[in-house]
Design a protein around this motif. Structure first.
Motif, PDB file in Angstrom:
ATOM      1  N   VAL A 228      38.497 -17.606   5.416  1.00  0.00           N
ATOM      2  CA  VAL A 228      36.653 -18.213   5.440  1.00  0.00           C
ATOM      3  C   VAL A 228      37.203 -19.681   5.900  1.00  0.00           C
ATOM      4  O   VAL A 228      37.910 -20.177   4.532  1.00  0.00           O
ATOM      5  CB  VAL A 228      36.212 -17.757   4.811  1.00  0.00           C
ATOM      6  N   PHE A 229      37.014 -19.652   7.213  1.00  0.00           N
ATOM      7  CA  PHE A 229      37.033 -21.325   7.328  1.00  0.00           C
ATOM      8  C   PHE A 229      36.216 -22.229   8.191  1.00  0.00           C
ATOM      9  O   PHE A 229      35.770 -21.299   7.886  1.00  0.00           O
ATOM     10  CB  PHE A 229      38.295 -21.102   8.593  1.00  0.00           C
ATOM     11  N   LEU A 230      35.710 -23.312   8.535  1.00  0.00           N
ATOM     12  CA  LEU A 230      34.662 -24.220   8.235  1.00  0.00           C
ATOM     13  C   LEU A 230      35.191 -25.062   9.511  1.00  0.00           C
ATOM     14  O   LEU A 230      36.518 -25.659   8.790  1.00  0.00           O
ATOM     15  CB  LEU A 230      34.254 -24.717   6.954  1.00  0.00           C
ATOM     16  N   ALA A 231      35.369 -25.259  11.338  1.00  0.00           N
ATOM     17  CA  ALA A 231      35.221 -26.023  12.036  1.00  0.00           C
ATOM     18  C   ALA A 231      34.941 -27.645  11.645  1.00  0.00           C
ATOM     19  O   ALA A 231      33.560 -27.589  11.306  1.00  0.00           O
ATOM     20  CB  ALA A 231      34.722 -25.772  13.457  1.00  0.00           C
ATOM     21  N   GLN A 232      35.569 -28.560  11.394  1.00  0.00           N
ATOM     22  CA  GLN A 232      34.636 -30.146  11.287  1.00  0.00           C
ATOM     23  C   GLN A 232      35.132 -30.551  12.578  1.00  0.00           C
ATOM     24  O   GLN A 232      36.375 -30.505  13.195  1.00  0.00           O
ATOM     25  CB  GLN A 232      35.973 -30.334   9.747  1.00  0.00           C
ATOM     26  N   TYR A 233      34.193 -32.053  13.080  1.00  0.00           N
ATOM     27  CA  TYR A 233      34.659 -32.928  13.542  1.00  0.00           C
ATOM     28  C   TYR A 233      34.362 -34.516  13.037  1.00  0.00           C
ATOM     29  O   TYR A 233      33.882 -34.542  12.009  1.00  0.00           O
ATOM     30  CB  TYR A 233      33.745 -33.164  15.263  1.00  0.00           C
ATOM     31  N   SER A 234      35.247 -35.592  13.484  1.00  0.00           N
ATOM     32  CA  SER A 234      35.376 -36.604  12.881  1.00  0.00           C
ATOM     33  C   SER A 234      35.185 -37.647  13.940  1.00  0.00           C
ATOM     34  O   SER A 234      35.611 -38.135  14.785  1.00  0.00           O
ATOM     35  CB  SER A 234      36.838 -37.557  12.172  1.00  0.00           C
ATOM     36  N   LEU A 235      34.288 -38.658  13.830  1.00  0.00           N
ATOM     37  CA  LEU A 235      34.257 -39.906  14.819  1.00  0.00           C
ATOM     38  C   LEU A 235      35.074 -40.956  14.688  1.00  0.00           C
ATOM     39  O   LEU A 235      35.528 -41.679  15.029  1.00  0.00           O
ATOM     40  CB  LEU A 235      32.853 -40.669  14.669  1.00  0.00           C
ATOM     41  N   ALA A 236      35.901 -40.969  13.902  1.00  0.00           N
ATOM     42  CA  ALA A 236      36.713 -41.977  13.284  1.00  0.00           C
ATOM     43  C   ALA A 236      38.168 -41.617  12.047  1.00  0.00           C
ATOM     44  O   ALA A 236      37.549 -40.675  11.599  1.00  0.00           O
ATOM     45  CB  ALA A 236      36.527 -43.254  12.888  1.00  0.00           C
ATOM     46  N   LEU A 237      39.480 -42.038  12.336  1.00  0.00           N
ATOM     47  CA  LEU A 237      40.213 -41.196  11.560  1.00  0.00           C
ATOM     48  C   LEU A 237      40.377 -42.111   9.997  1.00  0.00           C
ATOM     49  O   LEU A 237      40.688 -43.057   9.851  1.00  0.00           O
ATOM     50  CB  LEU A 237      41.221 -41.421  12.656  1.00  0.00           C
ATOM     51  N   GLY A 238      41.071 -41.603   9.424  1.00  0.00           N
ATOM     52  CA  GLY A 238      41.550 -42.180   8.202  1.00  0.00           C
ATOM     53  C   GLY A 238      40.876 -41.189   7.683  1.00  0.00           C
ATOM     54  O   GLY A 238      41.026 -41.857   5.777  1.00  0.00           O
ATOM     55  N   ALA A 240      38.298 -41.245   3.789  1.00  0.00           N
ATOM     56  CA  ALA A 240      37.598 -40.022   3.158  1.00  0.00           C
ATOM     57  C   ALA A 240      36.275 -39.603   3.621  1.00  0.00           C
ATOM     58  O   ALA A 240      35.454 -40.296   3.800  1.00  0.00           O
ATOM     59  CB  ALA A 240      38.096 -39.570   1.486  1.00  0.00           C
ATOM     60  N   GLY A 241      35.579 -37.881   3.494  1.00  0.00           N
ATOM     61  CA  GLY A 241      34.494 -38.084   3.832  1.00  0.00           C
ATOM     62  C   GLY A 241      34.279 -38.312   5.348  1.00  0.00           C
ATOM     63  O   GLY A 241      32.868 -38.142   5.462  1.00  0.00           O
ATOM     64  N   SER A 242      35.054 -38.913   6.402  1.00  0.00           N
ATOM     65  CA  SER A 242      33.904 -39.599   7.442  1.00  0.00           C
ATOM     66  C   SER A 242      34.091 -37.716   8.450  1.00  0.00           C
ATOM     67  O   SER A 242      33.431 -37.842   9.197  1.00  0.00           O
ATOM     68  CB  SER A 242      34.911 -40.135   8.037  1.00  0.00           C
ATOM     69  N   TRP A 243      34.147 -36.390   7.871  1.00  0.00           N
ATOM     70  CA  TRP A 243      34.664 -34.484   8.797  1.00  0.00           C
ATOM     71  C   TRP A 243      33.331 -34.427   8.222  1.00  0.00           C
ATOM     72  O   TRP A 243      32.012 -34.889   7.400  1.00  0.00           O
ATOM     73  CB  TRP A 243      35.392 -34.283   8.314  1.00  0.00           C
ATOM     74  N   THR A 244      32.551 -34.238   9.381  1.00  0.00           N
ATOM     75  CA  THR A 244      31.170 -33.245   9.903  1.00  0.00           C
ATOM     76  C   THR A 244      31.479 -31.792  10.281  1.00  0.00           C
ATOM     77  O   THR A 244      32.348 -31.860  10.885  1.00  0.00           O
ATOM     78  CB  THR A 244      30.346 -33.740  10.980  1.00  0.00           C
ATOM     79  N   ASN A 245      30.771 -31.027   9.217  1.00  0.00           N
ATOM     80  CA  ASN A 245      30.828 -29.622   9.859  1.00  0.00           C
ATOM     81  C   ASN A 245      30.520 -29.420  10.705  1.00  0.00           C
ATOM     82  O   ASN A 245      28.939 -29.721  11.544  1.00  0.00           O
ATOM     83  CB  ASN A 245      30.409 -29.264   8.472  1.00  0.00           C
ATOM     84  N   PHE A 246      30.982 -28.105  11.800  1.00  0.00           N
ATOM     85  CA  PHE A 246      30.490 -28.595  12.919  1.00  0.00           C
ATOM     86  C   PHE A 246      29.703 -27.164  13.106  1.00  0.00           C
ATOM     87  O   PHE A 246      29.436 -26.402  13.745  1.00  0.00           O
ATOM     88  CB  PHE A 246      31.919 -28.235  14.781  1.00  0.00           C
ATOM     89  N   THR A 247      30.275 -26.040  12.398  1.00  0.00           N
ATOM     90  CA  THR A 247      30.072 -24.692  12.528  1.00  0.00           C
ATOM     91  C   THR A 247      30.283 -24.148  11.051  1.00  0.00           C
ATOM     92  O   THR A 247      30.089 -24.683  10.042  1.00  0.00           O
ATOM     93  CB  THR A 247      31.241 -23.520  12.929  1.00  0.00           C
ATOM     94  N   GLY A 248      29.404 -22.621  10.732  1.00  0.00           N
ATOM     95  CA  GLY A 248      29.112 -22.019   9.319  1.00  0.00           C
ATOM     96  C   GLY A 248      30.933 -21.310   9.254  1.00  0.00           C
ATOM     97  O   GLY A 248      31.720 -21.920   9.926  1.00  0.00           O
ATOM     98  N   PRO A 249      30.676 -21.275   8.184  1.00  0.00           N
ATOM     99  CA  PRO A 249      32.119 -20.398   8.005  1.00  0.00           C
ATOM    100  C   PRO A 249      32.243 -18.748   9.001  1.00  0.00           C
ATOM    101  O   PRO A 249      31.713 -18.524   9.797  1.00  0.00           O
ATOM    102  CB  PRO A 249      31.614 -19.507   6.796  1.00  0.00           C
TER     103      PRO A 249
END
Length: 277
Positions: A228-238, A240-249
């Motif tokens: 089971v996985f989560l897809a995430q996106y980031s507006l800026a690389l580098g 920690a904590g800059s990733w946002t969940n895009f989907t549920g599990p």
């Protein structure tokens, strides 16, 4: 003393040592980037590290100096799980990556590679011949667990590791790495029993195909096992904590999972797949 974490130190210039950061006493710098700083006369374009300071899980990259462009380490200090790359020294006696002066300096689980300097590209240890352990650098230094193979960075300016890197599972576990500790990107510091070398713990979830149409991105991921996985996106690389969940599990089937991203922010920098908690 004190701890500084999750900062970016960049574009600084100094005539003295430690253009990016001068870390001393009982201070700890952790989970940070020190990059593109310049020391015009002294040592340590990125960092000057002095008794008995520590550096953990940091990227020290693309700094410039006459000598010891990445960082200069003096007296008993500890550098753990850091990536030092792309730094350049310009003097005829210059060392690109790091110069170790007097004292019991310890470089543990680090990557010191792809630096440039007329005298030495990666390091100069002086009398501290046994400074390195479980680290990747060249030429191969004495000490347990060291390797000198190229670390296989993801790109010329992206010092994360490829899934085929020899640095994966080649570091050494430190007490501070125990859960819930994270790597630089906020992922678990230890994923497969043994820590990776450097600041990046490779997730081993690889994107194998991508289709883009209008405002839709369909990415197919290769997972090491069904789960089971989560897809995430980031507006800026580098950081920690800059990733946002895009989907549920979501559950992978036959070790593959396709994620369809729609209406992503126009300027999103990256996407990733992570194991669901």
């Amino acid at each position: 003393g004190g701890t500084v974490s999750n900062v970016i130190v960049q574009h600084s210039q100094s005539t003295a040592g430690g253009a990016g950061a001068f870390v001393q006493g009982t201070a700890l710098l952790t989970h940070s980037i020190v990059r593109t700083n310049r020391c015009t006369e002294g040592l340590g374009g990125g960092i000057w590290l002095s008794t008995p300071a520590s550096l953990r899980c940091c990227f020290v990259v693309d700094n410039l100096a006459l000598n010891s462009a990445g960082f200069f380490a003096n007296n008993p200090v500890t550098i753990e799980a850091c990536t030092i790359a792309g730094n350049e020294a310009s003097s005829i006696s210059g060392v690109g990556g790091m110069m170790i002066s007097a004292g019991a300096v310890r470089v543990v689980g680090c990557i010191v590679y792809s630096n440039r300097g007329p005298a030495a590209a990666e390091y100069l240890t002086g009398t501290n011949a046994d400074a390195f352990s479980y680290s990747c650098t060249h030429p191969l230094p004495p000490g347990p667990g060291n390797i000198d193979e190229p670390p296989q960075f993801a790109g010329p300016t992206n010092r994360h590791l490829r899934p085929t890197s020899p640095c994966i599972n080649a570091g050494t576990n430190r007490a501070w790495m125990a859960a819930p500790a994270t790597d630089f990107d906020g992922e678990p510091r230890i994923l497969s029993g043994t820590a990776d070398m450097g600041a990046d713990e490779v997730s081993r979830l690889a994107a194998v195909a991508m289709e883009v149409a209008s405002n839709t991105v369909a990415t197919t991921w290769d997972t090491p096992a069904d789960g089971v996985f989560l897809a995430q996106y980031s507006l800026a690389l580098g950081m920690a904590g800059s990733w946002t969940n895009f989907t549920g599990p979501m559950t992978s089937v036959n070790e593959r999972l396709t994620v369809v991203f729609t209406n992503l922010p126009h300027r999103h920098a990256a996407q990733r797949l992570v194991t669901a908690p």
